[in-house]
Motif scaffolding. Structure first.
Motif, PDB file in Angstrom:
ATOM      1  N   TYR A  33      16.126  -5.095 -10.226  1.00 15.59           N
ATOM      2  CA  TYR A  33      15.044  -5.873  -9.608  1.00 15.59           C
ATOM      3  C   TYR A  33      13.734  -5.350 -10.182  1.00 15.59           C
ATOM      4  N   GLY A  34      13.007  -6.212 -10.852  1.00 14.22           N
ATOM      5  CA  GLY A  34      11.737  -5.773 -11.426  1.00 14.22           C
ATOM      6  C   GLY A  34      11.173  -6.814 -12.371  1.00 14.22           C
ATOM      7  N   ALA A  35      10.458  -6.332 -13.397  1.00 23.32           N
ATOM      8  CA  ALA A  35       9.815  -7.230 -14.367  1.00 23.32           C
ATOM      9  C   ALA A  35      10.870  -8.075 -15.072  1.00 23.32           C
ATOM     10  N   MET A  36      10.474  -9.241 -15.510  1.00 21.27           N
ATOM     11  CA  MET A  36      11.402 -10.164 -16.163  1.00 21.27           C
ATOM     12  C   MET A  36      12.015  -9.518 -17.414  1.00 21.27           C
ATOM     13  N   VAL A  37      13.338  -9.542 -17.497  1.00 24.40           N
ATOM     14  CA  VAL A  37      14.058  -9.056 -18.688  1.00 24.40           C
ATOM     15  C   VAL A  37      15.202 -10.040 -18.924  1.00 24.40           C
ATOM     16  N   PRO A  38      15.810 -10.022 -20.130  1.00 25.78           N
ATOM     17  CA  PRO A  38      16.992 -10.868 -20.312  1.00 25.78           C
ATOM     18  C   PRO A  38      18.082 -10.397 -19.357  1.00 25.78           C
ATOM     19  N   ASP A  39      18.899 -11.322 -18.911  1.00 28.05           N
ATOM     20  CA  ASP A  39      19.874 -10.902 -17.891  1.00 28.05           C
ATOM     21  C   ASP A  39      21.226 -10.524 -18.497  1.00 28.05           C
ATOM     22  N   CYS A  40      21.287 -10.417 -19.855  1.00 29.45           N
ATOM     23  CA  CYS A  40      22.607 -10.297 -20.480  1.00 29.45           C
ATOM     24  C   CYS A  40      23.025  -8.865 -20.802  1.00 29.45           C
ATOM     25  N   ASP A  41      22.100  -7.914 -20.773  1.00 31.56           N
ATOM     26  CA  ASP A  41      22.503  -6.585 -21.248  1.00 31.56           C
ATOM     27  C   ASP A  41      22.098  -5.484 -20.265  1.00 31.56           C
ATOM     28  N   LEU A  42      22.403  -5.733 -19.003  1.00 32.36           N
ATOM     29  CA  LEU A  42      21.961  -4.775 -17.978  1.00 32.36           C
ATOM     30  C   LEU A  42      23.123  -4.017 -17.337  1.00 32.36           C
ATOM     31  N   GLU A  43      24.341  -4.341 -17.791  1.00 34.16           N
ATOM     32  CA  GLU A  43      25.512  -3.763 -17.110  1.00 34.16           C
ATOM     33  C   GLU A  43      25.477  -2.236 -17.099  1.00 34.16           C
ATOM     34  N   PHE A 225       4.100  -3.390   3.752  1.00 37.47           N
ATOM     35  CA  PHE A 225       3.930  -2.123   3.023  1.00 37.47           C
ATOM     36  C   PHE A 225       4.287  -2.348   1.570  1.00 37.47           C
ATOM     37  N   LEU A 226       3.836  -1.451   0.734  1.00 34.17           N
ATOM     38  CA  LEU A 226       4.217  -1.558  -0.671  1.00 34.17           C
ATOM     39  C   LEU A 226       4.636  -0.200  -1.198  1.00 34.17           C
ATOM     40  N   LEU A 227       5.547  -0.242  -2.147  1.00 38.62           N
ATOM     41  CA  LEU A 227       5.955   0.962  -2.856  1.00 38.62           C
ATOM     42  C   LEU A 227       5.422   0.837  -4.274  1.00 38.62           C
ATOM     43  N   CYS A 228       4.729   1.851  -4.739  1.00 36.34           N
ATOM     44  CA  CYS A 228       4.210   1.750  -6.103  1.00 36.34           C
ATOM     45  C   CYS A 228       4.486   3.045  -6.845  1.00 36.34           C
ATOM     46  N   SER A 229       4.477   2.948  -8.172  1.00 36.85           N
ATOM     47  CA  SER A 229       4.623   4.165  -8.950  1.00 36.85           C
ATOM     48  C   SER A 229       3.391   5.017  -8.644  1.00 36.85           C
ATOM     49  N   GLU A 234      -5.566  -0.033  -8.537  1.00 35.75           N
ATOM     50  CA  GLU A 234      -5.884  -1.406  -8.141  1.00 35.75           C
ATOM     51  C   GLU A 234      -5.412  -2.418  -9.201  1.00 35.75           C
ATOM     52  N   ASP A 235      -5.547  -2.056 -10.463  1.00 36.36           N
ATOM     53  CA  ASP A 235      -5.290  -3.053 -11.515  1.00 36.36           C
ATOM     54  C   ASP A 235      -4.025  -2.819 -12.327  1.00 36.36           C
ATOM     55  N   VAL A 289      10.121 -10.807   3.156  1.00 38.10           N
ATOM     56  CA  VAL A 289       9.777 -11.172   1.779  1.00 38.10           C
ATOM     57  C   VAL A 289       9.574  -9.898   0.971  1.00 38.10           C
ATOM     58  N   SER A 290       9.897  -9.993  -0.314  1.00 39.17           N
ATOM     59  CA  SER A 290       9.592  -8.877  -1.212  1.00 39.17           C
ATOM     60  C   SER A 290       8.986  -9.454  -2.477  1.00 39.17           C
ATOM     61  N   LEU A 291       8.195  -8.665  -3.148  1.00 35.94           N
ATOM     62  CA  LEU A 291       7.689  -9.098  -4.451  1.00 35.94           C
ATOM     63  C   LEU A 291       7.571  -7.899  -5.362  1.00 35.94           C
ATOM     64  N   PHE A 292       7.553  -8.182  -6.645  1.00 39.25           N
ATOM     65  CA  PHE A 292       7.322  -7.131  -7.636  1.00 39.25           C
ATOM     66  C   PHE A 292       6.201  -7.579  -8.552  1.00 39.25           C
ATOM     67  N   THR A 293       5.349  -6.644  -8.923  1.00 37.64           N
ATOM     68  CA  THR A 293       4.339  -6.943  -9.943  1.00 37.64           C
ATOM     69  C   THR A 293       4.010  -5.681 -10.729  1.00 37.64           C
ATOM     70  N   GLU A 294       3.620  -5.899 -11.974  1.00 44.69           N
ATOM     71  CA  GLU A 294       3.131  -4.767 -12.782  1.00 44.69           C
ATOM     72  C   GLU A 294       1.609  -4.726 -12.766  1.00 44.69           C
ATOM     73  N   GLU A 295       1.007  -5.621 -11.989  1.00 47.89           N
ATOM     74  CA  GLU A 295      -0.456  -5.736 -12.005  1.00 47.89           C
ATOM     75  C   GLU A 295      -1.135  -4.935 -10.903  1.00 47.89           C
ATOM     76  N   GLY A 296      -0.503  -3.861 -10.487  1.00 48.19           N
ATOM     77  CA  GLY A 296      -1.144  -2.946  -9.547  1.00 48.19           C
ATOM     78  C   GLY A 296      -1.294  -3.516  -8.144  1.00 48.19           C
ATOM     79  N   ILE A 297      -2.083  -2.802  -7.367  1.00 54.34           N
ATOM     80  CA  ILE A 297      -2.219  -3.127  -5.943  1.00 54.34           C
ATOM     81  C   ILE A 297      -2.939  -4.465  -5.766  1.00 54.34           C
ATOM     82  N   GLY A 298      -3.915  -4.720  -6.630  1.00 56.81           N
ATOM     83  CA  GLY A 298      -4.609  -6.012  -6.585  1.00 56.81           C
ATOM     84  C   GLY A 298      -3.646  -7.160  -6.865  1.00 56.81           C
ATOM     85  N   GLY A 299      -2.709  -6.922  -7.766  1.00 57.70           N
ATOM     86  CA  GLY A 299      -1.702  -7.952  -8.088  1.00 57.70           C
ATOM     87  C   GLY A 299      -0.835  -8.258  -6.881  1.00 57.70           C
TER      88      GLY A 299
END
Ligand code: DGJ
Length: 731
Positions: A33-43, A225-229, A234-235, A289-299
């Motif tokens: 679960y995360g940023a868009m990647v091809p779904d074929c090579d994650l096994e 709440f959010l979990l972030c690295s 913010e950005d 609901v859940s969401l993921f973004t790489e655009e920081g807290i503002g995202g």
């Protein structure tokens, strides 16, 4: 395609994210679960860790250790020692449940009998059925995607097929497991008058809990709440965010085990929950609901805002927020016919469009008459109809305050129906001199519907302020047997009443619970905006509004231009109060008859400016701008097509030393040129973003005009600021 099923994979895609679930041997797991990647090579990501001391599936051997796998919904007492989503007791008294994969189905929409607040819109729904074949209990997991917000929506339906009665001890809405997670968690904390503080802490081994036992989501907690690295700002940075469409006791658990596996579980708080299911019955959890973004807290904020604004708040309120003139901070319990009429006249002069008769129309103080809802005729001799007519003659709409869930000891209702009060066998506690009605009792809901619908049918009332001024205690029902269900049924009762009233009448409801004591997506489903705090000091409100914007859009919180002394008694200038109220749902809440002509002129100007700014607050994307928060706050609300924006800069502390302040803007189109409303200069979006706008040069000249806004203060002082539009210049 938002939902795809390929071989043994379920793929949930949004604009920028992908979540891949794997039907692995017997179990359902989360592969990624995360940023868009091809779904074929994650096994290769499948977690096959061998953990000491850990139970495993005997048929699959050491390669299948429960505690290492990433699950979507885990029962208790199974050898996976992380926090479970689910627990139950069966007819023999056994607890726990182990879910295996059973089946899936793609549905065109949510099940039609789902009756809780939900993310709106008919959307394709993935239903995955997990089952415990021994106990014959199913957990049906429902998934939807909101692609433009990068959101995945979930809820769980527990189905009892056991042939006997079972008792649910815990039934969470969402579980997400992370392997090797290193996160900070950012959540809301606070207190009455100091709502929505942002709290950031590191996740370390052990459990972090964000929860409420108040019966409502509470002033000091919130289901978002959010979990972030840990490096997220913010950005920038990876963030997972969560929220729950629920307004009662909730619990979010973040459990970091000794292998750094992090499990997130969120849903109804199991501490005040038990639910009996007879054979064949089912139980639905609230949506999460859940969401993921790489655009920081503002995202995160912009996505959550769009979700609330466009997919949770009812579309009939889109872009519509009246400019309210509310009687409370002017008259409190001394409100009467003459005062309201005069108030309406002044409110009209300054351009407001709805007069709201707050508390005091049915009682003289806070110790009486809650529950009876009868107008005090001594103070309103001509009756409510005549008062409403007078307000309407001024060209304004009329709104009224109710606190439906409450009853005073000094009331006819309390005498007639003592059994309608929450009661667990103990003497009930009073708070603000009042008791709580048992909203889990259908008769109570019927009574309240009758009273409020009576007012809405008889009078032309288009606006209700729905207040709730105490937390729940001694929760139990004198009219039902299953006491463990009362807390959740209370919330369901509130929803049912709100649902009926908002479906049957053309009415807009502003939520309130002594300020922001019940501010959550469940309430926003029915109430497009909520009074954020009873503290109207604009300095405090600045902090609160920026903090609330972490999860909630400015069009969902109301703040009115008032005397502004709030709970601190601090003096502030009108212009500053206006600036702060102008980036939320605007209105007036002060004795207008005591304003000087100059002040009234200023208010008229405020309203006019506000009307121009409305579209930014109601529709814009919200960017918190980078300034030194010891002194300043700044934000930009940018229209979706990037054609224009509203810039707000607030100075909360004076700078002794002159310091030039350059603010870098965000969210504009870098290639387009924009005209700055404050000085008519034109700059490229990229220039404003990378080089910034010199605010210190704009502040002082702005106040040296003959503009009535000049009743403000000079820029640069504590409690000053500036706001202006920024518009794209067509070549
Ligand atoms: C608490 C609310 O937050 C106030 O705005 C006001 O409506 C009072 N209750 C009235 O009792």
């Amino acid at each position: 395609m938002a939902i795809t099923v390929r071989e043994n994979k379920f793929i949930l895609e949004t604009k920028n994210t992908i979540c891949i679930l794997l039907r692995n041997d017997k179990y359902l797991e989360q592969l990624y679960y995360g940023a868009m990647v091809p779904d074929c090579d994650l096994e290769h990501l499948e977690n096959r860790q061998i953990l000491n001391f850990a139970p495993y599936d005997p048929a699959l051997g050491l390669k299948y250790i429960y505690g290492a796998r990433l699950y979507l919904y885990s029962g208790a007492n199974t050898g996976d020692f992380r926090t479970p989503s689910f627990d139950m007791t069966d007819g023999k008294g056994f607890s726990g449940c182990r879910f295996r994969y059973k089946a899936y189905e793609i549905l065109p929409a949510l099940p039609s009998d789902y009756a809780l607040p939900r993310v709106r819109g008919e959307r394709e729904t993935l239903k995955i059925v997990l089952t415990d074949p021994e106990k014959r209990v199913d957990a049906e997991l429902y998934f939807q995607t909101v692609e433009d917000c990068d959101v995945i929506v979930r809820f769980t339906r527990i189905v009892n097929r056991s042939g006997e009665r079972i008792v649910l001890r815990k039934a969470a809405s969402l579980q997400t497991d992370f392997e090797n997670g290193k996160f900070d968690v950012i959540s809301f904390a606070g207190a009455p008058g100091d709502e929505m503080r942002n709290l950031r802490r590191r996740i370390v081994q052990g459990k972090t809990e964000i929860s409420s036992l108040f019966g409502v989501t509470g002033h000091s907690s919130n289901p978002f709440f959010l979990l972030c690295s840990p490096k997220s700002t913010e950005d920038f940075g990876e963030c997972y965010a969560f929220n729950l469409l629920y307004s009662g006791n909730f619990k979010a658990e973040i459990d970091c085990d000794c292998h750094n596996n992090v499990r997130v579980v969120t849903g109804i708080n199991d501490a005040t929950f038990s639910w009996t299911l007879e054979d064949g019955e089912c139980f639905d959890t609230p949506q999460a609901v859940s969401l993921f973004t790489e655009e920081g807290i503002g995202g995160v904020s912009r996505r959550m805002h769009a979700l609330c604004r466009e997919h949770i708040i009812a579309p009939k309120y889109a872009g519509k927020r009246p400019i309210v003139a509310n009687t409370w901070e002017s008259f409190a319990f001394t409100v009467n016919e003459e005062k309201v009429k005069a108030f309406a006249r002044e409110a009209k002069r300054i351009g407001a469009d709805t007069v709201v008769l707050d508390d005091g129309w049915f009682r003289n103080d806070d110790a009486e008459n809650l529950g009876d809802w009868e107008l005090i005729t001594d103070r309103f001799p001509s009756g409510l109809g005549a008062l409403i007519d007078a307000v309407k003659q001024e060209g304004m709409e009329f709104g009224i305050w109710f606190e439906p869930e409450m009853v005073s000891r000094k009331s006819k209702l309390f005498k007639a129906h003592p059994e309608w009060v929450l009661n667990n066998g103990d003497v009930g506690s009073e708070s603000r001199n009042q008791y709580v009605l048992n909203m889990s009792d259908p008769d109570v809901i019927e009574y309240l519907y009758g009273v409020i619908a009576g007012y809405l049918s008889k009078y032309d009332i288009r606006y209700i302020k729905w207040d709730m001024n105490r937390y729940l205690s001694e929760v139990g029902s004198m009219t039902a047997l299953r006491q463990g269900e009362v807390w959740h049924r209370y919330t369901l009762g509130v929803y049912r009443l709100l649902d009926r009233l908002t479906s049957d009448f053309d009415v807009m409801i502003e939520g309130c619970a002594g300020g922001g004591g019940r501010f959550d997506p469940g309430m926003l489903y029915y109430e497009p905006m909520i009074w954020l705090s009873d503290n109207t000091d604009p300095y405090c409100r600045t902090e609160m509004q920026f903090a609330a914007s972490l999860a909630y859009p400015p069009c969902s919180f109301s703040y009115h231009f008032s005397k502004g002394e709030g709970t601190t008694g601090r003096h502030s200038e009108p212009f500053f109060r206006w600036l702060v109220s102008d980036f939320a749902c605007y209105g007036y809440e002060l004795d207008l008859s005591r304003l000087s002509e100059e002040e009234l002129r200023a208010c008229r100007m405020f309203t006019k400016k506000r009307r121009k700014a409305e579209k930014y607050i109601n529709e814009g994307d919200f960017y918190r701008l980078d300034v030194d928060r010891e002194y300043y706050y700044a934000c930009l609300q940018v229209l979706r097509d990037k054609s224009a924006a509203l810039f707000t800069f607030l100075q909360v502390n004076a700078q002794i030393r002159y310091e030039s302040v350059v603010v870098r803007l965000k969210g504009l189109d870098p290639q387009s040129r924009y005209r700055i409303g404050a000085n008519n200069q034109v700059y490229f979006g990229r220039t404003l973003e990378k080089a910034g706008l010199k605010i210190s040069d704009l502040l002082c000249p702005h106040f040296k005009t003959k503009d009535p806004l000049r009743i403000a203060v000079e820029g640069g002082k504590s409690g000053s600021g500036i706001s202006f539009e920024i518009e794209r210049v067509d070549d």
